[in-house]
Design a protein around this motif. Structure first.
Motif, PDB file in Angstrom:
ATOM      1  N   GLY A  29      15.048 -24.698 100.521  1.00  0.00           N
ATOM      2  CA  GLY A  29      16.197 -23.945 101.380  1.00  0.00           C
ATOM      3  C   GLY A  29      17.479 -24.429  99.456  1.00  0.00           C
ATOM      4  O   GLY A  29      18.030 -22.999  99.407  1.00  0.00           O
ATOM      5  N   GLY A  30      17.002 -24.885  98.761  1.00  0.00           N
ATOM      6  CA  GLY A  30      17.429 -24.786  96.882  1.00  0.00           C
ATOM      7  C   GLY A  30      16.502 -25.393  96.019  1.00  0.00           C
ATOM      8  O   GLY A  30      16.045 -26.242  96.379  1.00  0.00           O
ATOM      9  N   TYR A 104       9.487 -19.367  94.590  1.00  0.00           N
ATOM     10  CA  TYR A 104      10.514 -20.186  96.447  1.00  0.00           C
ATOM     11  C   TYR A 104      11.331 -19.094  96.634  1.00  0.00           C
ATOM     12  O   TYR A 104      11.769 -18.706  97.746  1.00  0.00           O
ATOM     13  CB  TYR A 104      11.060 -20.974  96.003  1.00  0.00           C
ATOM     14  CG  TYR A 104      11.059 -22.739  95.412  1.00  0.00           C
ATOM     15  CD1 TYR A 104       9.890 -23.248  95.981  1.00  0.00           C
ATOM     16  CD2 TYR A 104      10.938 -22.986  94.306  1.00  0.00           C
ATOM     17  CE1 TYR A 104       9.368 -24.671  95.415  1.00  0.00           C
ATOM     18  CE2 TYR A 104      10.807 -24.260  93.638  1.00  0.00           C
ATOM     19  CZ  TYR A 104       9.698 -24.467  94.411  1.00  0.00           C
ATOM     20  OH  TYR A 104       8.870 -26.080  94.415  1.00  0.00           O
ATOM     21  N   VAL A 107      16.435 -18.466  96.947  1.00  0.00           N
ATOM     22  CA  VAL A 107      17.214 -19.435  97.041  1.00  0.00           C
ATOM     23  C   VAL A 107      18.048 -20.011  96.196  1.00  0.00           C
ATOM     24  O   VAL A 107      18.048 -19.799  94.595  1.00  0.00           O
ATOM     25  CB  VAL A 107      15.990 -20.766  97.230  1.00  0.00           C
ATOM     26  CG1 VAL A 107      14.716 -20.317  98.159  1.00  0.00           C
ATOM     27  CG2 VAL A 107      15.554 -21.110  95.805  1.00  0.00           C
TER      28      VAL A 107
END
Length: 256
Positions: A29-30, A104, A107
């Motif tokens: 998510g980050g 990713y 994010v």
């Protein structure tokens, strides 16, 4: 730990992204990118010692944000020199942010660095993926009327936290205050904490600094409420919000 050699910013040596550090998050998510310390001028390769020193804080941040999907990586620079005017460490930090996007997707990213890594984090904050900057005892140039001031416009729209020990004999805490003062004029979400009686490594209050860092990253990337001292520092005008003392016990019952 596996490291992935990647095409970087050019030259015989390319930056690399180590990790991910710590337990794997259920879903990313980050990302927090740890930027190690460096040297003002050097053609030597990256410092294994500086890289290793960044692993422990990377693990702590990954552990604190695991439920939110936080992943931590330590950046291995092309070399250890800032080498003005090239600002190589900042260029490598920007490359790392782009590599996060490649791996990713969209994010939020926090750049977190100590010493010269702190300066790299501040300088590279203009990358579109960067939402937050954490600079611990940042190495900043001495005031020089003949040289342009360290830029701050790239910090606009980011959450910025600077932490500096008042007894730092390696990087001048007054210089980080002056930069924070200029940054606050272009970005209200800037604050700075002073760790009284602590030095460059912030060893005397390591637990409090770690708790403050984790609270900041989780709040800036995942919109968790900031701890009261951090929220107060972000809201306060200069000089109060830029000379906020880090209380002993932050992160425990006294820090909330």
């Amino acid at each position: 730990m596996a490291h992935h050699a990647l095409v970087g910013t050019g030259g015989a040596r390319a930056p690399r992204l180590g990790g991910p550090v710590g337990s794997a998050a259920p879903a990313v998510g980050g990302v927090v990118l740890l930027l190690p310390d460096g040297e003002p001028a050097s053609e030597r390769g990256p410092s294994p010692r500086a890289y290793a020193a960044a692993l422990a804080p990377a693990r702590r941040l990954a552990r604190a944000g695991r439920a939110d999907g936080l992943v931590a990586h330590v950046v291995r620079y092309r070399g250890r020199g800032w080498n003005a005017p090239d600002a190589r460490l900042a260029a490598d930090a920007r490359w790392a942010a782009s590599e996060v996007v490649r791996r990713y997707g969209d994010v939020p990213v926090c750049l977190a660095g100590r010493g010269m890594g702190g300066r790299a984090a501040l300088r590279a904050a203009g990358h579109t993926a960067v939402h937050a900057v954490l600079a611990l005892a940042p190495w900043l140039p001495e005031d020089d009327m003949a040289a342009p001031p360290e830029p701050v416009k790239q910090l606009a729209g980011r959450h910025v936290l600077i932490v500096h020990g008042t007894n730092d004999a390696r990087t001048d805490p007054e210089l980080s205050y002056r930069l924070a003062e200029r940054a606050k004029k272009v970005n209200r979400d800037t604050c700075r904490f002073e760790v009284h009686s602590d030095g460059h490594a912030l060893r005397e209050h390591r637990a409090e600094v770690a708790a403050l860092s984790a609270d900041f990253v989780r709040g800036a990337l995942f919109h968790h409420p900031f701890a009261r001292p951090l929220a107060d520092a972000l809201a306060a005008p200069p000089p109060l919000g830029l000379r906020m003392p880090l209380a002993s016990g932050f992160g425990g019952t006294r820090g909330r």
